[in-house]
Design an enzyme around this catalytic site. Structure first.
Site, mmCIF file in Angstrom:
data_model
loop_
_atom_site.group_PDB
_atom_site.id
_atom_site.type_symbol
_atom_site.label_atom_id
_atom_site.label_comp_id
_atom_site.label_asym_id
_atom_site.label_seq_id
_atom_site.Cartn_x
_atom_site.Cartn_y
_atom_site.Cartn_z
ATOM 1 N N GLY A 37 0.827 -1.215 0.000
ATOM 2 C CA GLY A 37 0.000 0.000 0.000
ATOM 3 C C GLY A 37 0.856 1.258 0.000
ATOM 4 O O GLY A 37 0.552 2.231 0.688
ATOM 5 N N GLY A 38 1.916 1.234 -0.817
ATOM 6 C CA GLY A 38 2.895 2.330 -0.772
ATOM 7 C C GLY A 38 2.593 3.512 -1.666
ATOM 8 O O GLY A 38 3.321 4.508 -1.631
ATOM 9 N N SER A 96 -4.912 -0.564 13.798
ATOM 10 C CA SER A 96 -5.716 0.652 13.976
ATOM 11 C C SER A 96 -6.237 0.663 15.405
ATOM 12 O O SER A 96 -6.404 -0.412 16.014
ATOM 13 C CB SER A 96 -6.904 0.645 13.011
ATOM 14 O OG SER A 96 -7.858 1.619 13.396
ATOM 15 N N TYR A 115 -13.833 -3.897 9.546
ATOM 16 C CA TYR A 115 -12.507 -3.264 9.664
ATOM 17 C C TYR A 115 -11.907 -3.534 11.050
ATOM 18 O O TYR A 115 -10.724 -3.887 11.175
ATOM 19 C CB TYR A 115 -12.677 -1.772 9.415
ATOM 20 C CG TYR A 115 -11.405 -0.955 9.424
ATOM 21 C CD1 TYR A 115 -10.562 -0.936 8.313
ATOM 22 C CD2 TYR A 115 -11.058 -0.187 10.527
ATOM 23 C CE1 TYR A 115 -9.405 -0.163 8.307
ATOM 24 C CE2 TYR A 115 -9.907 0.584 10.534
ATOM 25 C CZ TYR A 115 -9.084 0.595 9.421
ATOM 26 O OH TYR A 115 -7.943 1.365 9.426
ATOM 27 N N ALA A 138 -12.535 -5.979 13.087
ATOM 28 C CA ALA A 138 -12.146 -7.390 13.189
ATOM 29 C C ALA A 138 -10.831 -7.640 12.459
ATOM 30 O O ALA A 138 -9.940 -8.337 12.962
ATOM 31 C CB ALA A 138 -13.254 -8.273 12.601
ATOM 32 N N ILE A 166 -5.775 9.691 11.025
ATOM 33 C CA ILE A 166 -4.618 10.205 10.289
ATOM 34 C C ILE A 166 -5.129 10.819 8.992
ATOM 35 O O ILE A 166 -5.957 10.216 8.297
ATOM 36 C CB ILE A 166 -3.607 9.066 9.976
ATOM 37 C CG1 ILE A 166 -3.243 8.279 11.252
ATOM 38 C CG2 ILE A 166 -2.373 9.624 9.270
ATOM 39 C CD1 ILE A 166 -2.568 9.080 12.355
HETATM 40 P P1 NAP Z 1 -5.043 5.196 1.879
HETATM 41 O O1 NAP Z 1 -4.568 6.595 1.841
HETATM 42 O O2 NAP Z 1 -6.434 4.876 1.455
HETATM 43 O O3 NAP Z 1 -4.006 4.298 1.037
HETATM 44 C C1 NAP Z 1 -4.214 2.920 0.961
HETATM 45 C C2 NAP Z 1 -3.073 2.291 0.177
HETATM 46 O O4 NAP Z 1 -3.286 0.876 0.152
HETATM 47 C C3 NAP Z 1 -3.004 2.754 -1.264
HETATM 48 O O5 NAP Z 1 -1.651 2.807 -1.660
HETATM 49 C C4 NAP Z 1 -3.721 1.631 -2.011
HETATM 50 O O6 NAP Z 1 -3.322 1.483 -3.367
HETATM 51 C C5 NAP Z 1 -3.274 0.420 -1.208
HETATM 52 N N1 NAP Z 1 -4.158 -0.722 -1.325
HETATM 53 C C6 NAP Z 1 -5.495 -0.801 -1.031
HETATM 54 N N2 NAP Z 1 -5.937 -2.027 -1.278
HETATM 55 C C7 NAP Z 1 -4.879 -2.764 -1.726
HETATM 56 C C8 NAP Z 1 -4.699 -4.104 -2.151
HETATM 57 N N3 NAP Z 1 -5.725 -4.981 -2.170
HETATM 58 N N4 NAP Z 1 -3.482 -4.496 -2.551
HETATM 59 C C9 NAP Z 1 -2.440 -3.625 -2.549
HETATM 60 N N5 NAP Z 1 -2.529 -2.344 -2.160
HETATM 61 C C10 NAP Z 1 -3.743 -1.928 -1.760
HETATM 62 O O7 NAP Z 1 -4.917 4.591 3.348
HETATM 63 P P2 NAP Z 1 -4.108 5.125 4.631
HETATM 64 O O8 NAP Z 1 -4.989 6.041 5.376
HETATM 65 O O9 NAP Z 1 -2.743 5.530 4.253
HETATM 66 O O10 NAP Z 1 -4.042 3.771 5.471
HETATM 67 C C11 NAP Z 1 -2.873 2.953 5.461
HETATM 68 C C12 NAP Z 1 -3.063 1.877 6.517
HETATM 69 O O11 NAP Z 1 -3.237 2.508 7.796
HETATM 70 C C13 NAP Z 1 -4.301 1.018 6.305
HETATM 71 O O12 NAP Z 1 -4.007 -0.314 6.674
HETATM 72 C C14 NAP Z 1 -5.320 1.619 7.245
HETATM 73 O O13 NAP Z 1 -6.273 0.680 7.635
HETATM 74 C C15 NAP Z 1 -4.431 2.045 8.385
HETATM 75 N N6 NAP Z 1 -5.008 3.087 9.210
HETATM 76 C C16 NAP Z 1 -5.333 4.299 8.688
HETATM 77 C C17 NAP Z 1 -5.883 5.276 9.506
HETATM 78 C C18 NAP Z 1 -6.265 6.637 8.999
HETATM 79 O O14 NAP Z 1 -6.903 7.392 9.769
HETATM 80 N N7 NAP Z 1 -5.906 7.029 7.793
HETATM 81 C C19 NAP Z 1 -6.121 4.982 10.854
HETATM 82 C C20 NAP Z 1 -5.773 3.740 11.348
HETATM 83 C C21 NAP Z 1 -5.206 2.791 10.514
HETATM 84 P P3 NAP Z 1 -4.170 2.162 -4.594
HETATM 85 O O15 NAP Z 1 -4.139 3.634 -4.356
HETATM 86 O O16 NAP Z 1 -3.461 1.765 -5.805
HETATM 87 O O17 NAP Z 1 -5.559 1.624 -4.456
#
Ligand code: NAP
Length: 248
Positions: free
Chosen positions: A13-14, A143, A156, A158, A189
């Site tokens: 997810g980079g 999370s 989510y 779970a 975030i």
């Molecule tokens: P984000 O901005 O939505 O980015 C998600 C990333 O994951 C994107 O690079 C996306 O790629 C990739 N991705 C999604 N589904 C995928 C799959 N099946 N295979 C490979 N790559 C995939 O999310 P974020 O907010 O940075 O979150 C990153 C992590 O932190 C997640 O695990 C999320 O649950 C966790 N988290 C986030 C928050 C928050 O408040 N933001 C809070 C707690 C935990 P594409 O763009 O190509 O789809």
């Protein structure tokens, strides 16, 4: 191994958000970084170019973490190209929110397949090599929803609770082989994932955070970079919350 040795990191997810900030932080710290993403080729190509700024290779591949065979092939190719993995960070994640009584099977399945099975696929393919080399660090992004639960996010929550159990079990299994496994549990975030919140929901969320703001992807990435570094050599099996105090 010292912190000055060129090292290799894998980040899922980079292409956006926390994963992208982690790719940058690890490149800054001297890692060659292979990352995967699901759909955003343009974002991936832009990020790859930033490797030159840090004198390292950043390479992005379109891989769905829910696809075990694709993950295995990606990790094999990465190790052939960049060398054995020293660090693995699983940041790929999605939400499909709905109250449980309205949730459909697809919403449940997609979130579990990506968030939890994805972590299993990556660690299953990467950790055996680390154990043979008796060195490596894994950080799985959970999370606060996985610790405390979040309404409308049973799927989510779970998946993120599963990541915590998974990480602790793996830390126990691999500690004596010199591998450290930790989970990071962010609160709100400011990434695309929370951009869907309307103004009212955002204001309410911020009001509940003692530090009165959402965190940044860079703040989470710095914690991840610390956890994979030798400075965190005695930390394993931990679940580190980075949430501005929202769970106090
Ligand atoms: P984000 O901005 O939505 O980015 C998600 C990333 O994951 C994107 O690079 C996306 O790629 C990739 N991705 C999604 N589904 C995928 C799959 N099946 N295979 C490979 N790559 C995939 O999310 P974020 O907010 O940075 O979150 C990153 C992590 O932190 C997640 O695990 C999320 O649950 C966790 N988290 C986030 C928050 C928050 O408040 N933001 C809070 C707690 C935990 P594409 O763009 O190509 O789809």
């Amino acid at each position: 191994m010292t912190d000055s040795t060129p090292r290799v990191a894998l980040v899922t997810g980079g292409s956006r958000g926390i994963g992208r900030a982690t790719v940058r932080a690890l490149a800054r710290d001297g890692f060659h970084v292979a990352f995967c993403y699901r759909s955003d080729d343009t974002a991936a190509r832009t990020l790859e170019k930033e490797g030159d700024d840090f004198g390292v290779t950043i390479t992005g591949t379109r891989v769905d973490v829910a696809d075990a065979a694709a993950v295995r092939a990606w990790i094999e190719t990465t190790e052939q190209r960049l060398g054995a993995l020293d660090a693995v960070v699983t940041a790929a994640g999605i939400t499909r929110d709905n109250p449980l009584v309205l949730m459909d099977d697809d919403q449940w399945r997609q979130v579990i397949d990506t968030n939890l099975d994805g972590v299993y696929h990556v660690c299953r393919a990467a950790v055996f090599g680390m154990m043979k080399r008796r060195s490596g660090a894994v950080v799985n992004i959970s999370s606060v929803a996985g610790v405390y639960g979040h309404a409308t996010q049973a799927n989510y929550s779970a998946s993120k609770a599963g990541i915590i159990g998974f990480s602790r079990a793996l830390a126990k299994e691999t500690g004596r082989a010199g591998i450290r496994v930790n989970a990071v549990a962010p609160g709100f975030i400011d990434t695309d994932m929370v951009a869907e919140m309307n103004d009212k929901a955002r204001k309410e969320a911020v009001a509940a955070i003692p530090l009165r703001r959402m965190g940044t992807a860079e703040e989470v990435a710095d914690l991840v970079a610390y956890l994979v570094s030798d400075r965190a050599a005695y930390i394993t099996g931990a679940v580190l919350q980075i949430d501005g105090g929202i769970t106090i």
